[in-house]
Design a protein around this motif. Sequence first.
Motif, PDB file in Angstrom:
ATOM      1  N   THR A   3       0.864  -1.285  -0.034  1.00 27.17           N
ATOM      2  CA  THR A   3      -0.209  -0.137  -0.013  1.00 27.17           C
ATOM      3  C   THR A   3       0.959   1.106   0.107  1.00 27.17           C
ATOM      4  O   THR A   3       0.557   2.218  -0.758  1.00 27.17           O
ATOM      5  N   GLU A  31      -4.049  -3.630   4.284  1.00 29.11           N
ATOM      6  CA  GLU A  31      -4.988  -4.156   5.286  1.00 29.11           C
ATOM      7  C   GLU A  31      -4.226  -4.430   6.616  1.00 29.11           C
ATOM      8  O   GLU A  31      -4.430  -5.274   7.654  1.00 29.11           O
ATOM      9  N   GLN A  87      -8.006   9.663  -0.705  1.00 32.52           N
ATOM     10  CA  GLN A  87      -6.680   8.111  -0.601  1.00 32.52           C
ATOM     11  C   GLN A  87      -6.045   8.270   0.666  1.00 32.52           C
ATOM     12  O   GLN A  87      -5.731   7.215   1.331  1.00 32.52           O
ATOM     13  N   LYS A 168     -13.407   5.856   3.311  1.00 32.62           N
ATOM     14  CA  LYS A 168     -12.881   4.621   2.802  1.00 32.62           C
ATOM     15  C   LYS A 168     -11.544   4.908   1.918  1.00 32.62           C
ATOM     16  O   LYS A 168     -11.364   4.523   0.836  1.00 32.62           O
ATOM     17  N   THR A 170      -7.481   4.820   1.353  1.00 33.97           N
ATOM     18  CA  THR A 170      -6.420   3.554   1.064  1.00 33.97           C
ATOM     19  C   THR A 170      -5.549   3.512   2.172  1.00 33.97           C
ATOM     20  O   THR A 170      -5.329   2.248   2.809  1.00 33.97           O
ATOM     21  N   THR A 200     -13.047  -1.706   7.335  1.00 35.74           N
ATOM     22  CA  THR A 200     -12.779  -0.934   6.118  1.00 35.74           C
ATOM     23  C   THR A 200     -11.707  -1.605   5.381  1.00 35.74           C
ATOM     24  O   THR A 200     -11.584  -1.392   4.151  1.00 35.74           O
ATOM     25  N   CYS A 202      -8.808  -0.858   5.386  1.00 36.83           N
ATOM     26  CA  CYS A 202      -7.747  -0.112   4.842  1.00 36.83           C
ATOM     27  C   CYS A 202      -6.459  -0.530   5.600  1.00 36.83           C
ATOM     28  O   CYS A 202      -6.368  -1.158   6.494  1.00 36.83           O
TER      29      CYS A 202
END
Length: 273
Positions: A3, A31, A87, A168, A170, A200, A202
């Motif tokens: 990410t 995640e 983001q 939401k 990233t 979420t 994320c």
Amino acid sequence: MNTLEVSNLRLWDALTDTILVKDSSFQIKPERCLAIVGESGSGKSVTCRAIMRLNRSNIRQSGSIKLNGMNLTGLSDQEMRKQRGRQLCLIMQNGMRAFDPSSVVGNHFKETLKQHYGWSKTEIIAKMAVAMENVMLKDPVTLMNKYPHQLSGGMLQRMMIALAIVLKPTLIIADEPTSALDTLSRYEVMEQFISLKSETGCSMIFVSHDLGAVKRIADDIVVMRDGEIVESGAAAEIFTNTKHAYTKYLIEAKQALNSHFIRSMGGLKLVDR
């Protein structure tokens, strides 16, 4: 793909030539939650602001910061503004600073969500009401019509978490999000962060002095001291088999405080009550 990938990040004050972060590199997998720990002045917050491109103009930076493969350091200011919120979401230490004190908090939600999604006022209120109820805020419409000074620090932090649920993003960056709260509010807000991460999906950067909070939420840990990363790895490994003397000092100091608290309260049995 990771990410976030931070490579050879160097930060310095152009006015004084002071090096703030010397040469930091770390990654965050999808995640997962990366905790950045260290004492005040170690470079934690300035690193987070560098990712968001929110440092003061005299703070210069070099190196590479990639979000899902996109190099943020190469974006224009206008392009970077589009990434913030949608983001990249920053949840600050003091909830009061996140809101305009001259406006009700609901206006912040409306402006942010309209800019990123183009939703109507009715849609925004409905989505925010659901998210606020999810973080245990009662009567959300009434709360959205209050000014920041009319709400507690814990409530403002939960509102920022609710906004993150709707956005939401990233990556969520939480910079000392519980340090300004009382003990009960700190526990409740931590529960909401744990739920936010699981619900979420994320990725998250969680900056904290509180190793107890870090142990509850972090998958991976980066330890910073004097602008350098001195140790990094999986959270379980750091807590059970730490290598660096400074990390050992932080963990032992936390354990000593816990032991002192238990003795002061009259023993573990009384604390458990």
